[in-house]
Design a protein around this motif. Sequence first.
Motif, short mmCIF file in Angstrom:
data_model
loop_
_atom_site.label_atom_id
_atom_site.label_comp_id
_atom_site.label_asym_id
_atom_site.label_seq_id
_atom_site.Cartn_x
_atom_site.Cartn_y
_atom_site.Cartn_z
N LEU A 1 0.83 -1.21 0.00
CA LEU A 1 0.00 0.00 0.00
C LEU A 1 0.86 1.26 0.00
O LEU A 1 0.54 2.26 -0.63
CB LEU A 1 -0.92 0.01 1.22
CG LEU A 1 -2.07 -0.99 1.16
CD1 LEU A 1 -2.73 -1.14 2.52
CD2 LEU A 1 -3.10 -0.55 0.13
N LEU A 2 1.97 1.17 0.75
CA LEU A 2 2.89 2.31 0.81
C LEU A 2 3.45 2.64 -0.58
O LEU A 2 3.48 3.80 -1.00
CB LEU A 2 4.02 1.96 1.79
CG LEU A 2 5.05 2.99 2.21
CD1 LEU A 2 5.67 2.57 3.54
CD2 LEU A 2 6.13 3.20 1.20
N THR A 3 3.85 1.60 -1.31
CA THR A 3 4.39 1.85 -2.66
C THR A 3 3.27 2.35 -3.57
O THR A 3 3.48 3.29 -4.35
CB THR A 3 5.02 0.57 -3.27
OG1 THR A 3 4.13 -0.53 -3.09
CG2 THR A 3 6.33 0.24 -2.61
N ASP A 4 2.09 1.77 -3.43
CA ASP A 4 0.95 2.22 -4.23
C ASP A 4 0.68 3.71 -4.01
O ASP A 4 0.45 4.48 -4.94
CB ASP A 4 -0.28 1.38 -3.85
CG ASP A 4 -1.51 1.78 -4.63
OD1 ASP A 4 -1.61 1.38 -5.80
OD2 ASP A 4 -2.37 2.50 -4.08
N ARG A 5 0.77 4.12 -2.74
CA ARG A 5 0.55 5.54 -2.41
C ARG A 5 1.64 6.42 -3.03
O ARG A 5 1.38 7.50 -3.53
CB ARG A 5 0.54 5.73 -0.89
CG ARG A 5 0.30 7.18 -0.45
CD ARG A 5 0.21 7.28 1.06
NE ARG A 5 -0.89 6.50 1.59
CZ ARG A 5 -2.16 6.89 1.60
NH1 ARG A 5 -2.48 8.10 1.15
NH2 ARG A 5 -3.10 6.12 2.08
N LEU A 6 2.86 5.91 -2.99
CA LEU A 6 3.98 6.66 -3.56
C LEU A 6 3.74 6.93 -5.05
O LEU A 6 3.90 8.05 -5.53
CB LEU A 6 5.26 5.85 -3.36
CG LEU A 6 6.58 6.50 -3.70
CD1 LEU A 6 6.77 7.77 -2.90
CD2 LEU A 6 7.72 5.52 -3.40
N TRP A 7 3.31 5.91 -5.78
CA TRP A 7 3.04 6.11 -7.23
C TRP A 7 1.92 7.12 -7.41
O TRP A 7 1.96 7.94 -8.31
CB TRP A 7 2.64 4.79 -7.93
CG TRP A 7 3.43 3.58 -7.59
CD1 TRP A 7 2.95 2.31 -7.39
CD2 TRP A 7 4.86 3.47 -7.42
NE1 TRP A 7 3.97 1.44 -7.08
CE2 TRP A 7 5.14 2.12 -7.09
CE3 TRP A 7 5.91 4.37 -7.47
CZ2 TRP A 7 6.43 1.65 -6.84
CZ3 TRP A 7 7.21 3.91 -7.22
CH2 TRP A 7 7.45 2.58 -6.91
N THR B 1 11.21 -3.39 -14.39
CA THR B 1 10.89 -3.52 -12.96
C THR B 1 11.39 -2.31 -12.20
O THR B 1 12.58 -2.06 -12.12
CB THR B 1 11.49 -4.80 -12.38
OG1 THR B 1 11.06 -5.92 -13.16
CG2 THR B 1 11.04 -5.01 -10.95
N VAL B 2 10.47 -1.56 -11.66
CA VAL B 2 10.84 -0.33 -10.96
C VAL B 2 11.06 -0.62 -9.47
O VAL B 2 11.94 -0.05 -8.83
CB VAL B 2 9.75 0.75 -11.14
CG1 VAL B 2 10.04 1.96 -10.29
CG2 VAL B 2 9.67 1.14 -12.61
N CYS B 3 10.29 -1.55 -8.93
CA CYS B 3 10.32 -1.79 -7.50
C CYS B 3 10.04 -3.27 -7.26
O CYS B 3 9.17 -3.85 -7.92
CB CYS B 3 9.25 -0.92 -6.85
SG CYS B 3 8.98 -1.21 -5.11
#
Length: 425
Positions: free
Chosen positions: A146-152, A281-283
């Motif tokens: 979720l944290l990465t999703d929020r970052l994007w 692949t970014v992350c």
Amino acid sequence: MATNIQAIRGIHDILPEQTPRWFAVESVMREVLNGYGYQEIRLPILEKTELFKRSIGEVTDIVEKEMYTFEDRNGESLTLRPEGTAGCLRACLEHGLLHNQVHRLWYCGPMFRHERPQKGRYRQFYQLGVETYGMAGPDIDAEIILLTDRLWRRLGIRDKLELQLNTLGSIEERLIYREKLVDYFSAHLDKLDEDSQRRLNTNPLRILDSKNPAMQTIISAAPELIDHLGTESREHFQAIRTMLDNLGVQYTVNTRLVRGLDYYSKTVFEWVTDELGAQGTVCAGGRYDNLIAQLGGKPNFAVGFALGMERLLALLELLTDLPETPTVDVYLIRMGNDAELAGLKLAEAIRDAIPNLKLLMNCSGGSFKSQFKKADKSSAQYALVLGEDEMLRGEVGIKSLRTDADQQNIPLADVITYLKQHALP
Ligand code: ATP
Ligand code: MG
């Protein structure tokens, strides 16, 4: 004449015109990480070679052929870190941070891998790494996704990335699956490329990860790990999926996703894009509960990810409406000996009074004309002019560089007030 020395192949500079964008991305990252209560840890770039051999695994691309390893002057084998997970864990074990504690950590810095340089693949590259320790449940796996999703979303690139999810199960489950896989591939030995034949006995799961187009048919017919999982692994995976489903985070289950590193268990995920060619692949990250014991610690839980900064920046560069960051607010022009000293004093006084104003003082002289030219190029909104006339009258000239307004002169004592009202961005 001496020849110029150039940077090492695959190792690039980040030039001043690029750093504002890096800074902007890093600021958003910090904000998002703070919002989830993650703390920064700063780690060394150099570690003992043994650390990476033991953690990443002897039979991985990184350890087999990508590490920058050398003997230091004492004959000790050292390695420039190829990734951050091992060093972070080493530091936390060394400082007793894992004893009955829960941690959410992050770091950002350069990593080194001797790979074939190409777009999106460098020999020195930056990663944001996030590591959490001490949490067994699937909720933390979901949290970091979720944290990465929020970052994007914060960066405006969510629609460019796809989340791929898989589970690798436990070590025991993987061992059983490994045998099945070896049986399968052994029966098709003639169809395996050289790399994969070698991997068959050392790290057969990595065959699934092969990018060789000729191997894809044989790979896609291979048995799947997901069919060999026990109840606990299945439930863990299902729980993450339920959470993501409920929060509306879209993903694809990719049963071929095994990740290049040996230390993962259960959850693995990647954020991929098709807008960056082969380096999509970014992350990438996942759970790695086995690694702590592997490094000599008491068994404990760990989940993390690493994000390739260059690839993220490349993705952002595809956006058209990137904000341009002006680098200067005010440019100070000085002419004549008295004005040079008075200007220096004025510049310092302005910086005392308005610390967040970006003031560039013209140095090394030049005609009014050339100083104005530099002022214009600097992107400043205003030029302050201190020449002999202004000095005699105790005034400072103020010229808007971005409008047609005429230069106006104001008393020296009023400059700070004027700038506070007009020149702050
Ligand atoms: P790849 O499959 O692209 O080689 P990887 O599996 O080796 O990636 P990780 O070790 O998981 O990558 O590193 C996490 C992220 O760091 C990658 O997803 C990528 O964004 C970035 N990264 C890895 N290697 C490089 C490199 N040589 N240059 C630039 N970025 C890299
Ligand atoms: Mg790699």
